[in-house]
Design a protein around this motif. Structure first.
Motif, short mmCIF file in Angstrom:
data_model
loop_
_atom_site.label_atom_id
_atom_site.label_comp_id
_atom_site.label_asym_id
_atom_site.label_seq_id
_atom_site.Cartn_x
_atom_site.Cartn_y
_atom_site.Cartn_z
N ASP A 91 51.45 41.91 -2.46
CA ASP A 91 50.33 41.17 -1.91
C ASP A 91 50.52 40.94 -0.42
O ASP A 91 51.57 40.43 0.00
N ASP A 93 49.42 38.77 1.77
CA ASP A 93 49.63 37.39 2.22
C ASP A 93 51.00 36.86 1.78
O ASP A 93 51.70 36.21 2.56
N GLU A 94 51.38 37.15 0.55
CA GLU A 94 52.68 36.69 0.07
C GLU A 94 53.81 37.39 0.81
O GLU A 94 54.79 36.77 1.22
N ALA A 96 53.67 38.58 3.79
CA ALA A 96 53.67 38.03 5.15
C ALA A 96 54.41 36.70 5.20
O ALA A 96 55.18 36.43 6.14
N ARG A 97 54.18 35.85 4.19
CA ARG A 97 54.88 34.57 4.16
C ARG A 97 56.39 34.78 4.02
O ARG A 97 57.19 34.06 4.63
N ARG A 131 49.09 45.15 4.74
CA ARG A 131 50.32 44.37 4.58
C ARG A 131 50.99 44.14 5.94
O ARG A 131 51.49 43.05 6.24
N ALA A 134 48.95 41.60 8.04
CA ALA A 134 49.18 40.23 7.59
C ALA A 134 50.52 39.72 8.08
O ALA A 134 50.65 38.57 8.53
N ALA A 138 51.41 36.63 10.75
CA ALA A 138 52.28 35.53 10.32
C ALA A 138 53.44 35.28 11.26
O ALA A 138 53.89 34.14 11.40
#
Length: 250
Positions: A91, A93-94, A96-97, A131, A134, A138
């Motif tokens: 994912d 966003d995940e 990237a975090r 990916r 993102a 971040a």
């Protein structure tokens, strides 16, 4: 972390005069490589995994990987880049975090690969670009996202050809547009193809050594800006340790 440390690391990537990274796996190995005169420190995911009893392919728990990376960052004064495989998530966003957590512990960059970890093949170019984009959002503009393609790693070397090179060029252009800082092509040892890739890549190209590969000088002549040693320092050292133990015990 000051911006200057990021800039210092990025400036080490010079086409034809590559940064050489002798990959490490823990604080002890990082300290030894730092004493050698290294200009930067890089971890290898397979080495970290093997040294700690895990399999490769994100089988090292993410909390362990982050804690190990932080210990290395805190132990040396050099820029540290971390092999972070596929960022522990498909994912955007995940992932990237997760990459932002690396930046938060003081790493200046990471490897971020396009193979589907635990699955088959590579992420489609559009998906991988999302990916990367993102992750860039971040971590901000300075963190060095070294985007690895496993296009050549997944195929026997005798099958590496112009069609694969064309796909690699399409990928690097899309990855660069999405915010990639560098392009990593493990197992691309054909110097002609490597040179053509370097000539058309908008970002620095990273080569990985392997047994029987061209020399660093030959690789540098293609325009490569970074040479990594991957898992091979760990494997060589463990072989020497086994031999020393056998001699001592025997």
């Amino acid at each position: 972390m000051t911006t200057s440390l990021f800039e210092r690391f990025a400036a080490l990537h010079v086409s034809g005069d590559p940064l050489v990274l002798f990959n490490v796996w823990d604080v002890g190995s990082a300290g030894a490589v730092a004493k050698s005169g290294a200009r930067a420190i890089a971890t290898g995911s397979a080495s970290v995994a093997m040294a700690n009893g895990f399999g490769d392919g994100e089988q090292v728990p993410i909390d362990f990987a982050l804690a190990n990376a932080k210990r290395i960052v805190d132990a040396v004064e050099l820029p540290v880049t971390v092999d972070f495989e596929g960022a522990y998530s498909n994912d955007p966003d995940e992932g990237a975090r997760n990459i932002a957590q690396l930046a938060g512990i003081g790493a200046v960059g990471c490897n971020f690969e396009d193979q589907i970890v635990g699955g088959e093949g590579l992420h489609p170019i559009r998906n991988q670009a999302a990916r990367i984009a993102a992750a860039r959002q971040a971590v901000g503009p300075h963190f060095f996202i070294n985007c690895r393609t496993d296009l050549f790693l997944k195929a026997p070397q005798e099958t590496h050809d112009g069609a694969m090179l064309d796909e690699a060029i399409t990928r690097v252009q899309a990855y660069a547009d999405a915010g990639a800082s560098g392009f990593f092509v493990p197992m691309l040892g054909n110097l002609d193809l490597l040179g053509r890739l370097c000539a058309q890549s908008p970002i620095p190209v990273n080569f990985m050594t392997y047994p029987g590969c061209p020399s660093n000088a030959e690789v540098a002549s293609t325009g490569v800006a970074r040479i990594s040693h991957g898992p091979f320092p760990y494997l060589a050292l463990m072989g020497q340790l086994e031999e020393a133990a056998r001699a001592a015990i025997g």
